[in-house]
Scaffold this motif. Structure first.
Motif, PDB file in Angstrom:
ATOM      1  N   PRO A  91       0.820  -1.275  -0.043  1.00 39.46           N
ATOM      2  CA  PRO A  91       0.038   0.145   0.134  1.00 39.46           C
ATOM      3  C   PRO A  91       0.824   1.370  -0.079  1.00 39.46           C
ATOM      4  O   PRO A  91       0.317   2.415  -0.438  1.00 39.46           O
ATOM      5  CB  PRO A  91      -0.805  -0.052   1.346  1.00 39.46           C
ATOM      6  CG  PRO A  91      -0.193  -1.020   2.164  1.00 39.46           C
ATOM      7  CD  PRO A  91       0.716  -2.155   1.116  1.00 39.46           C
ATOM      8  N   LEU A  92       2.277   1.182   0.356  1.00 40.06           N
ATOM      9  CA  LEU A  92       3.081   2.411   0.156  1.00 40.06           C
ATOM     10  C   LEU A  92       3.062   2.836  -1.273  1.00 40.06           C
ATOM     11  O   LEU A  92       3.610   3.932  -1.659  1.00 40.06           O
ATOM     12  CB  LEU A  92       4.278   2.202   1.108  1.00 40.06           C
ATOM     13  CG  LEU A  92       4.100   2.003   2.531  1.00 40.06           C
ATOM     14  CD1 LEU A  92       5.372   1.527   3.164  1.00 40.06           C
ATOM     15  CD2 LEU A  92       3.593   3.158   3.226  1.00 40.06           C
ATOM     16  N   ASP A  93       3.270   1.755  -2.285  1.00 40.93           N
ATOM     17  CA  ASP A  93       3.168   2.156  -3.615  1.00 40.93           C
ATOM     18  C   ASP A  93       1.817   2.519  -4.405  1.00 40.93           C
ATOM     19  O   ASP A  93       1.809   3.269  -5.111  1.00 40.93           O
ATOM     20  CB  ASP A  93       3.478   0.815  -4.178  1.00 40.93           C
ATOM     21  CG  ASP A  93       5.134   0.361  -4.268  1.00 40.93           C
ATOM     22  OD1 ASP A  93       5.791   1.103  -3.520  1.00 40.93           O
ATOM     23  OD2 ASP A  93       5.402  -0.890  -4.070  1.00 40.93           O
ATOM     24  N   ASP A  94       0.915   2.051  -3.634  1.00 38.34           N
ATOM     25  CA  ASP A  94      -0.524   2.199  -3.961  1.00 38.34           C
ATOM     26  C   ASP A  94      -1.450   2.331  -2.902  1.00 38.34           C
ATOM     27  O   ASP A  94      -1.855   1.258  -2.522  1.00 38.34           O
ATOM     28  CB  ASP A  94      -0.877   1.464  -5.090  1.00 38.34           C
ATOM     29  CG  ASP A  94      -2.384   1.701  -5.603  1.00 38.34           C
ATOM     30  OD1 ASP A  94      -2.725   2.808  -5.221  1.00 38.34           O
ATOM     31  OD2 ASP A  94      -2.872   0.717  -6.221  1.00 38.34           O
ATOM     32  N   VAL A  95      -1.679   3.374  -2.287  1.00 43.31           N
ATOM     33  CA  VAL A  95      -2.878   3.345  -1.090  1.00 43.31           C
ATOM     34  C   VAL A  95      -4.161   3.123  -1.425  1.00 43.31           C
ATOM     35  O   VAL A  95      -5.088   2.555  -0.497  1.00 43.31           O
ATOM     36  CB  VAL A  95      -2.777   5.097  -0.498  1.00 43.31           C
ATOM     37  CG1 VAL A  95      -1.681   5.123   0.334  1.00 43.31           C
ATOM     38  CG2 VAL A  95      -3.487   5.873  -1.483  1.00 43.31           C
ATOM     39  N   ALA A  96      -4.480   2.907  -2.837  1.00 43.40           N
ATOM     40  CA  ALA A  96      -5.696   2.479  -3.006  1.00 43.40           C
ATOM     41  C   ALA A  96      -6.095   0.975  -2.482  1.00 43.40           C
ATOM     42  O   ALA A  96      -7.190   0.409  -2.666  1.00 43.40           O
ATOM     43  CB  ALA A  96      -6.005   2.553  -4.546  1.00 43.40           C
ATOM     44  N   LEU A  97      -4.880   0.316  -2.623  1.00 39.45           N
ATOM     45  CA  LEU A  97      -4.891  -1.062  -1.959  1.00 39.45           C
ATOM     46  C   LEU A  97      -5.381  -1.038  -0.718  1.00 39.45           C
ATOM     47  O   LEU A  97      -6.183  -2.251  -0.389  1.00 39.45           O
ATOM     48  CB  LEU A  97      -3.442  -1.706  -2.264  1.00 39.45           C
ATOM     49  CG  LEU A  97      -2.702  -1.850  -3.360  1.00 39.45           C
ATOM     50  CD1 LEU A  97      -1.346  -2.167  -3.263  1.00 39.45           C
ATOM     51  CD2 LEU A  97      -3.507  -2.901  -4.175  1.00 39.45           C
ATOM     52  N   LEU A  98      -5.711  -0.235   0.004  1.00 42.12           N
ATOM     53  CA  LEU A  98      -6.134  -0.186   1.371  1.00 42.12           C
ATOM     54  C   LEU A  98      -7.707  -0.531   1.088  1.00 42.12           C
ATOM     55  O   LEU A  98      -8.415  -0.633   2.185  1.00 42.12           O
ATOM     56  CB  LEU A  98      -5.679   0.957   2.172  1.00 42.12           C
ATOM     57  CG  LEU A  98      -4.119   0.951   2.472  1.00 42.12           C
ATOM     58  CD1 LEU A  98      -3.923   2.392   3.146  1.00 42.12           C
ATOM     59  CD2 LEU A  98      -3.818  -0.119   3.667  1.00 42.12           C
ATOM     60  N   GLN A  99      -8.099  -0.260   0.134  1.00 40.02           N
ATOM     61  CA  GLN A  99      -9.604  -0.272  -0.229  1.00 40.02           C
ATOM     62  C   GLN A  99     -10.027  -1.927  -0.312  1.00 40.02           C
ATOM     63  O   GLN A  99     -11.203  -2.049  -0.646  1.00 40.02           O
ATOM     64  CB  GLN A  99     -10.253   0.609  -1.180  1.00 40.02           C
ATOM     65  CG  GLN A  99     -10.127   1.844  -1.125  1.00 40.02           C
ATOM     66  CD  GLN A  99     -10.151   2.784  -2.428  1.00 40.02           C
ATOM     67  OE1 GLN A  99     -11.045   2.454  -3.373  1.00 40.02           O
ATOM     68  NE2 GLN A  99      -9.425   3.847  -2.561  1.00 40.02           N
ATOM     69  N   LYS A 100      -9.074  -2.866  -0.538  1.00 42.42           N
ATOM     70  CA  LYS A 100      -9.192  -4.176  -0.518  1.00 42.42           C
ATOM     71  C   LYS A 100      -8.452  -4.847   0.434  1.00 42.42           C
ATOM     72  O   LYS A 100      -7.584  -5.730   0.177  1.00 42.42           O
ATOM     73  CB  LYS A 100      -8.746  -4.462  -2.151  1.00 42.42           C
ATOM     74  CG  LYS A 100      -9.518  -3.706  -3.168  1.00 42.42           C
ATOM     75  CD  LYS A 100      -9.050  -4.311  -4.631  1.00 42.42           C
ATOM     76  CE  LYS A 100      -9.331  -3.481  -5.796  1.00 42.42           C
ATOM     77  NZ  LYS A 100      -7.884  -3.566  -6.540  1.00 42.42           N
ATOM     78  N   VAL A 101      -9.137  -4.599   1.646  1.00 44.91           N
ATOM     79  CA  VAL A 101      -8.578  -5.313   2.784  1.00 44.91           C
ATOM     80  C   VAL A 101      -8.884  -6.889   2.789  1.00 44.91           C
ATOM     81  O   VAL A 101     -10.151  -7.152   2.573  1.00 44.91           O
ATOM     82  CB  VAL A 101      -8.952  -4.591   4.069  1.00 44.91           C
ATOM     83  CG1 VAL A 101      -8.687  -5.626   5.337  1.00 44.91           C
ATOM     84  CG2 VAL A 101      -8.333  -3.347   4.262  1.00 44.91           C
ATOM     85  N   ARG A 102      -8.048  -7.778   2.763  1.00 42.23           N
ATOM     86  CA  ARG A 102      -8.397  -9.265   2.656  1.00 42.23           C
ATOM     87  C   ARG A 102      -8.280  -9.929   3.990  1.00 42.23           C
ATOM     88  O   ARG A 102      -9.012 -11.392   4.221  1.00 42.23           O
ATOM     89  CB  ARG A 102      -7.569  -9.689   1.610  1.00 42.23           C
ATOM     90  CG  ARG A 102      -5.990  -9.977   2.006  1.00 42.23           C
ATOM     91  CD  ARG A 102      -5.280 -10.836   1.145  1.00 42.23           C
ATOM     92  NE  ARG A 102      -5.488 -12.402   1.267  1.00 42.23           N
ATOM     93  CZ  ARG A 102      -4.696 -13.214   1.183  1.00 42.23           C
ATOM     94  NH1 ARG A 102      -3.444 -13.003   0.688  1.00 42.23           N
ATOM     95  NH2 ARG A 102      -5.062 -14.484   1.298  1.00 42.23           N
ATOM     96  N   PHE A 103      -7.793  -9.341   5.065  1.00 42.91           N
ATOM     97  CA  PHE A 103      -7.521 -10.197   6.524  1.00 42.91           C
ATOM     98  C   PHE A 103      -8.029  -9.186   7.376  1.00 42.91           C
ATOM     99  O   PHE A 103      -7.229  -8.092   7.441  1.00 42.91           O
ATOM    100  CB  PHE A 103      -6.257 -10.870   6.646  1.00 42.91           C
ATOM    101  CG  PHE A 103      -5.862 -11.474   7.946  1.00 42.91           C
ATOM    102  CD1 PHE A 103      -6.426 -12.759   8.281  1.00 42.91           C
ATOM    103  CD2 PHE A 103      -5.336 -10.514   8.786  1.00 42.91           C
ATOM    104  CE1 PHE A 103      -6.171 -13.273   9.562  1.00 42.91           C
ATOM    105  CE2 PHE A 103      -4.790 -11.202  10.187  1.00 42.91           C
ATOM    106  CZ  PHE A 103      -5.364 -12.233  10.432  1.00 42.91           C
TER     107      PHE A 103
END
Ligand SMILES: [Zn+2]
Length: 436
Positions: A415-427
């Motif tokens: 998520p430090l490369d792409d904070v939008a990944l924090l919109q897809k929490v898997r655990f």
């Protein structure tokens, strides 16, 4: 009472016998589990670590080891070989028992408090599933968020750890007035019991009522707001004496004080009055930012709320006309102000005003913060270490550190490369319990 000697006899029998249960300390100790992550964000140090093993004992973090470590006695092993692990996220500004929609302004005449409470159980789960393991609930309708918190704490329903302000406190006709926009004969004259104060004496009564009601914090409305039916978004609606009285009373009970404030004068009064955080802060000027730094006051920007209100205001009939006018004013400014405040060195904690937009989308705020000029590590710290300090819960929350609650989430990628990944929490794990 008569059972006591029997219980004592059983206990002593067990103690004298040599079976495994009595001699194996692990049988009584909390279960140990391990989480194996490809990467781990150390939010205390602001560093990305490589492969790491988190050792969880019961509800707390026991240890953090580098690499894929084997831990003796672990009862469960959770492998996340492509994931970045980070602490459970904290949203410092939510409204878990409401969500804006086409019928919001008539709902308050048709729905009962139980209806809001039941909806809150669904919104709480969505929030937890999104990786937010702790929230500060900054105002409800009539104490229903206190019941929601209690139900989560009792394990009755899944949800984030909730610190709630109960009802907001403000002045007659202001952003906290529950009868704003009502017909005269329905409006009545709400007072301190309803959160409406018009003197320092009223302030003391209102805060003490919150203590009686079971609130955890205090929310005040020293300025106008966007979504109420009055006309000004930024006028000052509390005197500095009233704010100081709220803060003094709040401190008697160990409450922190959050101040909703858009206007520069209201922000100034709230800072000087001693509040812990300014919420929104839209028209914060340079003098306010200087004061924020001097007083150590936090800003909770809620950019997503401004963006959402602006979008919704463009849908004909969605908001009453005066609300649409206010939303179109605030929307374009709130993100720019947040960026300026960051550059000026104002302390920033993550908060979204969830309920203004759909619950569960909280992590969209990270992208808005990055777009405002804040680095990805900073925005993650805003939602972890910073928010924990604002809650005064930094000993328990905000980082994956031995002794703190085992609140751990994971996303694929970095998520430090792409904070939008924090919109897809898997655990999602909260206090050692895995929810996702
Ligand atoms: Zn709010």
């Amino acid at each position: 009472m008569r059972l006591l000697p029997i219980a004592a006899a059983i206990a002593s029998t067990l103690a004298l016998c040599p079976p495994v249960a009595a001699t194996d300390p692990a049988a009584a100790a909390p279960e140990i589990r391990t989480i194996h992550c490809a990467r781990l964000i150390d939010t205390d140090a602001g560093k990305l670590l490589g492969e790491s093993t988190i050792v969880v004992e019961g509800a707390r973090i026991k240890a953090v080891r580098s690499g894929n470590a084997d831990v003796a006695g672990a009862k469960q092993r959770i492998d996340l070989p492509t994931s970045t692990c980070l602490p459970g996220l904290i949203d410092s500004h939510v409204h878990l028992t409401m969500e804006f929609g086409p019928t919001t302004y008539s709902d308050k005449f048709r729905l009962n408090i139980a209806d809001f409470a039941i909806r809150g159980t669904v919104y709480a789960k969505r929030t937890l599933d999104a990786g937010f393991t702790t929230v500060r609930n900054l105002a409800d309708i009539d104490g229903e968020s206190i019941a929601l918190r209690n139900a989560v704490n009792a394990g009755t329903i899944p949800g984030p750890r909730i610190f709630t302000a109960g009802k907001a406190i403000g002045s007659t006709g202001g952003h906290a007035d529950p009868t704003d926009g009502y017909r005269n004969d329905l409006a009545g004259d709400p007072g301190p019991k309803d959160g409406i104060i018009n003197s320092p004496e009223d302030a003391w009564k209102a805060v003490r009522q919150h203590y009686k009601d079971g609130a955890d914090a205090i929310k005040i409305m020293p300025s106008g707001g966007v979504l109420d039916e009055s006309t000004s978004v930024d006028n000052a609606q509390m005197t500095i004496e009233e704010i100081k009285a709220v803060v003094a009373a709040a401190h008697d009970y160990g409450f922190t004080v959050a101040a909703h404030a858009h206007g520069a004068e209201a922000i100034r009064r709230a800072i000087l009055g001693g509040v812990d955080s300014i919420e929104h802060g839209t028209y914060m000027d340079d003098a306010d930012m200087k004061l924020m730094k001097e007083h150590g006051t936090w800003l909770v920007p809620t950019i997503i709320a401004g963006k959402t209100a602006e979008e919704q205001a463009k849908i004909p009939g969605r908001y009453p006309p005066q609300v649409a006018t206010k939303a179109l004013l605030v929307g374009p400014i709130i993100q720019t102000t947040a960026g300026k405040a960051y550059k000026a060195g104002v302390k920033i904690a993550f908060g979204t005003d969830a309920g203004v937009y759909p619950h569960g989308q909280n992590a969209r705020e990270f992208q808005y913060m990055v777009d405002a000029g804040m680095p990805p590590m900073f925005v993650i710290q805003a939602a972890t270490t910073h928010a924990a300090r604002l809650l005064k819960k930094e000993k328990d929350l905000g980082s994956i550190t031995p002794g703190k609650f085992a609140d751990v989430i994971a996303v694929d990628g970095n998520p430090l490369d792409d904070v939008a990944l924090l919109q897809k929490v898997r655990f999602v794990m909260k206090a050692g319990e895995q929810f996702k």
